[in-house]
Design an enzyme around this catalytic site. Sequence first.
Site, PDB file in Angstrom:
ATOM      1  CG  ASN A 145      30.503  23.998  13.266  1.00 29.12           C
ATOM      2  OD1 ASN A 145      30.245  23.125  12.711  1.00 29.12           O
ATOM      3  ND2 ASN A 145      30.936  25.106  12.691  1.00 29.12           N
TER       4      ASN A 145
ATOM      5  CD  GLU B  13      29.039  29.281  11.895  1.00 32.67           C
ATOM      6  OE1 GLU B  13      28.724  29.816  10.760  1.00 32.67           O
ATOM      7  OE2 GLU B  13      30.417  28.930  11.861  1.00 32.67           O
TER       8      GLU B  13
ATOM      9  CD  GLU C  38      35.674  21.066  19.125  1.00 33.36           C
ATOM     10  OE1 GLU C  38      34.706  21.848  18.887  1.00 33.36           O
ATOM     11  OE2 GLU C  38      36.972  21.329  18.749  1.00 33.36           O
TER      12      GLU C  38
HETATM   13  N1  THU Z   1      34.696  25.701  15.554  1.00 33.87           N
HETATM   14  C1  THU Z   1      34.574  24.418  16.059  1.00 33.87           C
HETATM   15  O1  THU Z   1      33.530  23.940  16.009  1.00 33.87           O
HETATM   16  N2  THU Z   1      35.337  23.873  16.947  1.00 33.87           N
HETATM   17  C2  THU Z   1      36.607  24.239  17.083  1.00 33.87           C
HETATM   18  O2  THU Z   1      37.571  23.722  17.521  1.00 33.87           O
HETATM   19  C3  THU Z   1      36.964  25.587  16.483  1.00 33.87           C
HETATM   20  C4  THU Z   1      35.936  26.404  15.865  1.00 33.87           C
HETATM   21  C5  THU Z   1      33.662  26.236  14.743  1.00 33.87           C
HETATM   22  C6  THU Z   1      33.016  27.579  15.199  1.00 33.87           C
HETATM   23  C7  THU Z   1      32.511  28.338  13.906  1.00 33.87           C
HETATM   24  O3  THU Z   1      31.185  27.871  13.727  1.00 33.87           O
HETATM   25  C8  THU Z   1      33.524  27.726  12.907  1.00 33.87           C
HETATM   26  O4  THU Z   1      34.145  26.624  13.448  1.00 33.87           O
HETATM   27  C9  THU Z   1      34.648  28.662  12.384  1.00 33.87           C
HETATM   28  O5  THU Z   1      35.044  29.259  13.426  1.00 33.87           O
END
Ligand code: THU
Length: 131
Positions: free
Chosen positions: A43, A45, A56
Amino acid sequence: MMNSKTLIEKAIEAMAKSYSPYSDFKVGAALLTKSGRVFTGCNIENASYSPTNCAERTAFFKAISEGEREFTAMAVVGGKNGEISSFCSPCGVCRQVMAEFCDKDFMIILFDGKLTKACSLEKLLPESFSL
Ligand code: THU
């Protein structure tokens, strides 16, 4: 031959690259193609929040942009500060991206630090939208 355990290990490695200074929630994903290649993602941000990309989708977009179109399975792990203590199930947006490129028997493999569970895309996103 790629098995679930190896795919989970690659997701854990990818999680270490997570850029998540706002939530401190780290996620890693490893996507297996039908040809046997693995694309990982974390992820990413953003200070403006909405540009955040899930692990994903990072893995999917890396694979698609490299010419891959056929996928078998994806492992996903995540947790606060990178501590894996519960299953990290893909969000709705990521499920819709999976539905764009994957058959309903595409498998999502989750790991909570102890147990592994797997389920099909059909189960995670029933009666999904398509044109
Ligand atoms: N996040 C993911 O990377 N995948 C998911 O399926 C759920 C949420 C990330 C997004 C954000 O950076 C952090 O988790 C908190 O929501």
